[in-house]
Design an enzyme around this catalytic site. Structure first.
Site, PDB file in Angstrom:
ATOM      1  N   HIS A 141      16.148  93.517  13.861  1.00  0.00           N
ATOM      2  CA  HIS A 141      16.853  93.413  15.135  1.00  0.00           C
ATOM      3  C   HIS A 141      16.635  92.069  15.824  1.00  0.00           C
ATOM      4  O   HIS A 141      17.538  91.551  16.484  1.00  0.00           O
ATOM      5  CB  HIS A 141      16.400  94.549  16.061  1.00  0.00           C
ATOM      6  N   TYR A 189      18.579 101.779  20.021  1.00  0.00           N
ATOM      7  CA  TYR A 189      19.645 102.407  20.796  1.00  0.00           C
ATOM      8  C   TYR A 189      19.409 103.904  20.993  1.00  0.00           C
ATOM      9  O   TYR A 189      20.033 104.514  21.857  1.00  0.00           O
ATOM     10  CB  TYR A 189      21.005 102.223  20.110  1.00  0.00           C
TER      11      TYR A 189
END
Length: 287
Positions: free
Chosen positions: A139, A81
């Site tokens: 992730h 991010y």
């Protein structure tokens, strides 16, 4: 809301402090409730059932501060991010003590070997600059079984070193979870996957509940693509809520940790205003 509780027996508890889901009450988004599945001698550690997602956030600091003001005590970030530093800054400037806020990050590229993964974990800790990270996730199950196993071992090492408090995974299917459980020393406490009425992934949910793995729901708002769905609109009108609130309530009442995202303060606040009668959920579940 009742805390997530599995009726299935658990494997022996790990030696580190367990993670418990925190429930929502009318008074606070961050009140405690305990899950009895994972008992150890350590004190309970809570994960708020409602968290702010900051994927693609262009103002993660401001959004996080708005969330804290609205009562949130949980922010979900990631290496990918590119806004961990802003989240860390928001926590430090929030006026809240560190132990009042639960912060998650994730590692992305696990194909570089043990040393590269170790450096990546250290970078997450340094970038957030908050001390030990509450929860670190892989992730996605990319890179093959060997790389997944190596990444997990490096995360276990980080827990042993006091850099990370809890570890888990994201986007893991049943076969990936089975693979992990067959080799891990520290069990995953969380699996974060896309969950909403239009993507219910029942096989993953059932497996996680059986194994006592907390389920986190990302994209609970369906990326704003179903806000005009007739069923959801009908429910929202009946309870004087908006469709986003109905979707967040659905995921929370299903027992998931819900992670709606927004950069608008009024929407961040509104997404936490999800109290209504419970009969409405039957309509969604039956469709």
């Amino acid at each position: 809301f009742n805390p997530l509780a599995s009726q299935h027996p658990r494997k022996p508890a790990p030696s580190y402090t367990p993670l418990y889901i925190m429930s929502l009450t009318i008074d606070s988004v961050a009140s405690f409730a305990h899950n009895n599945n994972n008992k150890t001698d350590g004190p309970p550690v809570g994960i708020p059932r409602l968290g702010l997602g900051v994927y693609q956030s262009t103002q993660a600091k401001q959004s996080s501060l708005a969330a804290f003001k609205a009562g949130y005590r949980h922010v979900d970030s990631a290496e990918l991010y590119r806004n961990e530093a802003e989240v860390g800054q928001a926590v430090r400037e929030s006026g809240l003590s560190r132990d009042q806020i639960f912060v998650t990050s994730k590692i992305w590229d696990i194909k570089g070997g043990a040393d590269a993964i170790r450096r990546c974990i250290d970078e997450r800790v340094a970038t957030l600059d908050l001390g030990p990270i509450d929860l670190l996730l892989i992730h996605a199950p990319i890179g093959g079984a060997h790389n997944r196993a190596t990444a997990w071992k490096m995360m276990e090492e980080a827990v042993d070193a006091g850099k990370i408090k809890h570890i888990g995974v994201s986007n893991y299917g049943v076969k990936h979870l089975q693979e992990l459980l067959s080799m891990c020393r520290i069990r995953p406490v969380v699996n974060q996957v896309e969950l909403h009425p239009f993507c219910q992934q029942r096989d993953i949910v059932e497996f996680c509940e059986k194994e006592g793995i907390i389920i986190e729901a990302y994209s609970p708002l369906v990326r704003a693509k179903r806000l005009d769905d007739p069923t959801l609109v009908k429910i929202a009108q009946k309870h004087n809520k908006n469709v986003a609130q109905i979707l967040v309530r659905w995921s929370v009442q299903k027992g998931y940790v819900s992670l709606p995202k927004s950069d608008h303060a009024e929407r961040i606040e509104g997404n936490a205003d999800i109290y209504m009668t419970s009969s409405w959920m039957m309509l969604i579940c039956m469709t």
